[in-house]
Motif scaffolding. Structure first.
Motif, short mmCIF file in Angstrom:
data_model
loop_
_atom_site.label_atom_id
_atom_site.label_comp_id
_atom_site.label_asym_id
_atom_site.label_seq_id
_atom_site.Cartn_x
_atom_site.Cartn_y
_atom_site.Cartn_z
N ARG A 227 0.84 -1.20 0.00
CA ARG A 227 0.00 0.00 0.00
C ARG A 227 0.87 1.24 0.00
O ARG A 227 1.81 1.36 0.79
CB ARG A 227 -0.91 0.00 1.23
CG ARG A 227 -1.76 1.25 1.43
CD ARG A 227 -2.79 1.41 0.35
NE ARG A 227 -3.87 2.31 0.74
CZ ARG A 227 -3.86 3.64 0.56
NH1 ARG A 227 -2.79 4.22 0.02
NH2 ARG A 227 -4.90 4.37 0.93
N HIS A 228 0.57 2.18 -0.90
CA HIS A 228 1.28 3.46 -0.90
C HIS A 228 0.92 4.21 0.38
O HIS A 228 -0.24 4.23 0.79
CB HIS A 228 0.88 4.28 -2.13
CG HIS A 228 1.82 5.40 -2.43
ND1 HIS A 228 1.87 6.54 -1.66
CD2 HIS A 228 2.75 5.56 -3.42
CE1 HIS A 228 2.79 7.36 -2.16
NE2 HIS A 228 3.34 6.78 -3.22
N PRO A 229 1.90 4.85 1.04
CA PRO A 229 1.60 5.50 2.33
C PRO A 229 0.74 6.76 2.23
O PRO A 229 0.21 7.22 3.24
CB PRO A 229 2.99 5.83 2.88
CG PRO A 229 3.88 5.88 1.69
CD PRO A 229 3.33 4.87 0.73
N GLY A 232 -3.95 8.29 3.40
CA GLY A 232 -4.45 7.44 4.48
C GLY A 232 -3.89 6.04 4.51
O GLY A 232 -4.38 5.19 5.26
N GLY A 233 -2.84 5.79 3.72
CA GLY A 233 -2.31 4.43 3.66
C GLY A 233 -1.11 4.18 4.55
O GLY A 233 -0.52 3.09 4.49
N ALA A 234 -0.74 5.14 5.40
CA ALA A 234 0.50 5.02 6.18
C ALA A 234 0.48 3.82 7.13
O ALA A 234 1.47 3.09 7.23
CB ALA A 234 0.74 6.30 6.96
N LYS A 235 -0.63 3.59 7.82
CA LYS A 235 -0.68 2.50 8.80
C LYS A 235 -0.49 1.15 8.13
O LYS A 235 0.31 0.33 8.59
CB LYS A 235 -2.01 2.55 9.55
CG LYS A 235 -2.14 1.46 10.62
CD LYS A 235 -3.46 1.59 11.37
CE LYS A 235 -3.57 0.50 12.45
NZ LYS A 235 -4.87 0.62 13.20
N LEU A 236 -1.24 0.92 7.04
CA LEU A 236 -1.12 -0.36 6.34
C LEU A 236 0.26 -0.51 5.71
O LEU A 236 0.83 -1.61 5.72
CB LEU A 236 -2.20 -0.47 5.26
CG LEU A 236 -2.25 -1.78 4.46
CD1 LEU A 236 -2.36 -2.97 5.39
CD2 LEU A 236 -3.40 -1.76 3.47
N PHE A 237 0.80 0.59 5.18
CA PHE A 237 2.16 0.56 4.62
C PHE A 237 3.15 0.08 5.67
O PHE A 237 3.97 -0.82 5.41
CB PHE A 237 2.55 1.95 4.11
CG PHE A 237 4.02 2.12 3.85
CD1 PHE A 237 4.60 1.66 2.68
CD2 PHE A 237 4.83 2.74 4.80
CE1 PHE A 237 5.96 1.80 2.46
CE2 PHE A 237 6.19 2.89 4.58
CZ PHE A 237 6.76 2.42 3.40
#
Length: 252
Positions: A227-229, A232-237
């Motif tokens: 996932r690109h950060p 909102g993708g930072a946590k999953l990244f």
């Protein structure tokens, strides 16, 4: 790989598409650059960054495209001026944390990793100070650097690049903007990505987002899709990268 290989790679970067695309290593941003020597500074910084990682990088991370707050002025993918200057608090904290752990008696008290992203030269800014006094800061760059460093990956053990190596901007908002590169533009970036893979044939390749994944698939590269950060993708990244780094360490 030699310095000649990197020199050829830098010359390959000259072939950027026309239109709303900025080539930071060979073009001057007349509105925001400090002067006509800005491209030469960025080439020198990219050359040093790549040279430092030729024999040590074990993981290649491929993003989408250069951002105006990142490689547009630093010359290095997913790396902001503020990170280069050691002024990004999160990244500096991660560097110091890793350096202290690596220098403990448990590990034999060997040579501590440097605090600099580029250890062979003193980084220089290319953006005008009046535009951004402390240098530009890019959220994606901060998340990527901070995540890898906190996981114990040394600065020269991972190398960053983009599927579309240049900066695609919105012509209505001028240079200080980003836009998704078109299919035609992405096709123009494939030869550069292919040569980058030849320079860095890392066992582990990370694709950040769908565009990077599709570009690597075009070249037949089996990459870890992460996932690109941004957006909102930072946590999953961070979660996915942690799992990848852990698995890679066990394999190595």
């Amino acid at each position: 790989m030699s310095c000649d290989a990197i020199a050829k790679f830098l010359r390959l970067l000259k072939r950027s598409p026309s239109g709303a695309v900025f080539n930071p290593w060979w073009q001057v941003d007349g509105q925001n650059d400090i002067g006509s020597n800005a491209p030469a500074i960025r080439r020198k910084q990219l050359r040093a960054y790549l040279q430092q990682r030729l024999q040590t990088a074990r993981l290649a991370v491929i993003g989408e495209a250069l951002g105006y707050r990142g490689g547009h002025f630093s010359g290095i993918a997913m790396t902001s001026e503020r990170i280069l200057f050691g002024k990004q608090a999160d990244v500096v904290a991660a560097l110091c944390e890793h350096r202290n752990v690596s220098g403990t008696i448990r590990n034999g008290g060997g040579h501590r990793p440097p605090l600099q992203i580029i250890s062979s030269l003193e980084p220089r800014r290319t953006s005008k100070p009046q535009i951004c006094p402390h240098g530009f800061s890019e959220p994606t760059a901060t998340i990527v650097w901070g995540t890898f460093l906190r996981l114990g990956v040394k600065p020269d053990e991972f190398v960053l690049w983009n599927a579309f190596p240049w900066h695609s901007f919105d012509p209505r908002r001028r240079m200080l903007s980003n836009r998704m590169p078109s299919k035609i533009e992405r096709a123009a970036g494939l030869p550069v990505l292919r040569v980058f893979r030849e320079l860095f044939p890392c066992d582990h390749v990370v694709a950040l987002g769908k565009i990077a994944t599709a570009q690597l698939q075009e070249l037949g590269v089996d990459a870890h899709c992460i996932r690109h950060p941004a957006s909102g993708g930072a946590k999953l990244f961070r979660q996915q990268i942690a799992g990848l780094v852990q698995n890679a360490s066990h394999q190595d």
